[in-house]
Design an enzyme around this catalytic site. Sequence first.
Site, PDB file in Angstrom:
ATOM      1  N   HIS A   1      19.677  61.182  64.604  1.00 19.45           N
ATOM      2  CA  HIS A   1      19.321  60.474  63.370  1.00 19.45           C
ATOM      3  C   HIS A   1      20.548  60.491  62.461  1.00 19.45           C
ATOM      4  CE1 HIS A   1      16.717  58.755  60.398  1.00 19.45           C
ATOM      5  NE2 HIS A   1      16.888  59.749  59.555  1.00 19.45           N
TER       6      HIS A   1
ATOM      7  N   HIS B   1      22.420  52.884  57.602  1.00 20.48           N
ATOM      8  CA  HIS B   1      21.078  53.373  57.917  1.00 20.48           C
ATOM      9  C   HIS B   1      20.098  52.207  57.722  1.00 20.48           C
ATOM     10  CE1 HIS B   1      17.504  55.580  58.237  1.00 20.48           C
ATOM     11  NE2 HIS B   1      17.798  56.660  57.540  1.00 20.48           N
TER      12      HIS B   1
ATOM     13  N   LYS C   1      25.229  55.550  62.661  1.00 23.77           N
ATOM     14  CA  LYS C   1      25.017  55.060  61.290  1.00 23.77           C
ATOM     15  C   LYS C   1      26.309  54.833  60.492  1.00 23.77           C
ATOM     16  CE  LYS C   1      20.229  56.555  60.578  1.00 23.77           C
ATOM     17  NZ  LYS C   1      19.833  57.227  61.813  1.00 23.77           N
TER      18      LYS C   1
ATOM     19  N   CYS D   1      11.967  56.330  57.519  1.00 21.98           N
ATOM     20  CA  CYS D   1      13.034  56.081  58.500  1.00 21.98           C
ATOM     21  C   CYS D   1      12.594  56.328  59.944  1.00 21.98           C
ATOM     22  CB  CYS D   1      14.242  56.952  58.177  1.00 21.98           C
ATOM     23  SG  CYS D   1      14.654  56.871  56.430  1.00 21.98           S
TER      24      CYS D   1
ATOM     25  N   PHE E   1      11.573  60.225  55.254  1.00 19.62           N
ATOM     26  CA  PHE E   1      11.014  60.714  53.986  1.00 19.62           C
ATOM     27  C   PHE E   1       9.575  61.154  54.209  1.00 19.62           C
ATOM     28  CE2 PHE E   1      12.968  58.734  49.917  1.00 19.62           C
ATOM     29  CZ  PHE E   1      14.144  59.387  50.165  1.00 19.62           C
TER      30      PHE E   1
ATOM     31  N   GLU F   1      18.702  68.689  61.535  1.00 17.98           N
ATOM     32  CA  GLU F   1      18.666  68.091  62.876  1.00 17.98           C
ATOM     33  C   GLU F   1      19.362  68.997  63.897  1.00 17.98           C
ATOM     34  OE1 GLU F   1      20.017  64.030  63.163  1.00 17.98           O
ATOM     35  OE2 GLU F   1      19.156  63.819  65.164  1.00 17.98           O
TER      36      GLU F   1
END
Lengths: 400, 351
Positions: free
Chosen positions: A292, A329, A324, A161, A387, A303
């Site tokens: 994010h 996403h 998002k 991502c 990831f 985060e």
Amino acid sequence: MNRRVVVTGIGIITAHGIGKESNWTKIISGISSIRKITSFDSSKYRGKHGGEAKEFSTTFLHNLRNKRLDRASHLLIHTAREALSDACIIDGVKNIPILLSLGTTLGGMLSGEIFHREVIKKGLNKARLSLVSDYYAHCQAINLFQELELRGDFLVFSNACASGTNAVGHAFNSIRYGKYDMAICGGYDTISEFTFAGFNSLMAITTSLCRPFDKRRDGLILGEGAGILILEELEHALKRTTQICGEIVGYGESSDAYHITSPEPSGRMASIAIKKAWSDAGNPVIDYINAHGTGTKYNDIMETNAIKTAIGDSAREIPVSSTKPMIGHLLGGAGAVEAIISLLSINYKTLPPNINYDTPDPECALNIVTKAERHDIRTVLSNSFGFGGSNASIIIREYS
Amino acid sequence: MIALTGIGPVTPIGIGKDDFWNNIVTRYSCMSKVTRFPLSHGLYCGEISKVDLDEYIQDNRFRRAADISKYALAATFLAIDDAHSEKVANEDTALVLGITNGPLTYTQVFHSALIREGVDAISPSLFSESVLNAPASNISICFGIRGPVQTLVGGSTTALKAMILACQMLSTGIVDKAIVVSSEELNELSFFCYSRLGNTILSEGSGAVFIEKTSGLKEPSPYCHLLGMASHCNPSNPKDAFSSAVQQSLEMADLELKDIDFIMVDSSLPAVRKQYQNIIPSGCIIPLAGNAFSVTPMWHIILSSLSIKYGTIPTSIRTDTMKISDNIRHIMICSVEEKGVAAVVILSKCL
């Protein structure tokens, strides 16, 4: 050699629609474009919804004759053409050495899925080889080179991502250090059943609404689309007397070295990516953070910790939102699309809302923006975490 | 200046620099019938029969990783060990991995289970290990690398592009050292597709190199320096892409073509081959080791590093009979894809 790098063109396709105007209008309206998925049968999965870019089907092709282009190539070509038109360079781009820097996690996975189904159904000898011609994740970049008759070079990042932000960051570095004067950069991904099933098996997809930083959050929503930015060295842009949408002033990256799917809970390494970007930009006042904010339990706490560690006490005051919940996403496309939303927030002096947020979580104690509001935004921090522990942050500033 | 201080080959010819070099010198052939998939295909390839990961890494977390990750982990271990570098678990080390196919076997198994048995039969761990950046993430986790960790995807040029990106990070001061890796695994679907397209001597494995700025170097002495490098894309004219990459890399190295003692080329494109045929001696590892896509140029880098260090080019990889200089100073590693993507890296003897 440190040169200034500005953004002169934008192209965007998301579930909200095609183009910056329609996307921005819906974003500040707080409208969700998340619907039940129709491109495959999602009824058998825990979550059934996603942000499909339904207004987009295919793009027109001048030079490519390949009839079997994957949807990913169509998304990329259309968005790149839109960004080049926005930068008023669509006709002249073939005369300029170009860096194409892209991020994707899947490439042409939709074609790969069809090919594999044919292999299972008909056998290896009868499955159509033409289906794999646009499967690999770098094929879309070559297709764009052919279609637009570009000359220069390309790099395709696949860092989950964070890919889109990595691609923009690499283009930024390449221009400021004098390797190129102009870059087409960004990211893209499609919604595929393979990925949907994967995130579903990881129990990462919400069964209700995507609610970043909310106490009741229980997962993410996948989306699809592409975001492309035209970056130019400042003098190069000024010579063309073109519009300047904003300036990239800082980029930082790091890796958790922790786990293949889980973020490192303290956010220490993510905070280092933020710190590097912030320091790279000269530690400016941050007016807005485009988070994010996936809506998963672990990402949002991590985060929050990372932002607080990197920026300190003032982090509590900075408006934060994740877009998002409205568009999903976009994986490899997320960083680039969110960089574009950050630029638009500067241009329109408006904070995008973090919809579906109504129960504050003490572990995510940030200044979450719940409704679009006017704000004197000059500098934005945009985060991407992927990831495998890929962390990337970028700082975008109003051009002056 | 950037120096190459460690190498880690994991190949069907041999694992580790000594086995790799000795088996090339003795023309060891690793080509055998495929055992990984049903024999009905009846084709030959360069297959790594077994890598005992425990020999390199005692860490249970990677036991279920895909082969591509295991090869990459072993190659990285070898390169770090060879460079005598103990300090990679920090933010000042970058990892750049170049791949073409990625963890396709796990992708295939995951998708097959989804199609044949349904949603409840799929394994989340197969999914997470099938994403394209899983091999790089595993390396980062295993060795504690916390600087930039990048996975580049592309054709055969990708390992060279990974090298170029890593050098860019070093020269701009983003990191002090970098590990560049390329890795591929044999997969039934891709193997069959490439076979149908006429590419029959496929291979698998990995290669890793450790690079660092010469200013911070202690012992041991580096294999070589990285003086010039460039990549270019021109889909309508691969020959032009190649020429541009060669020219740019020579300019960067402040060399002329006549200074190049040897060229390692992975391309079979006639237009590319003819360009330097009978001008500069050339070689290729593919006839010995098979074509492992992005890994092949990485094996060329490793082989060239050893050739510069030992002052000799093994005859087994020669593709012509031209006389080679007694003093090998500069080797050019080239990769050119049919779609007009070219990349070049020049390795030079440390003077």
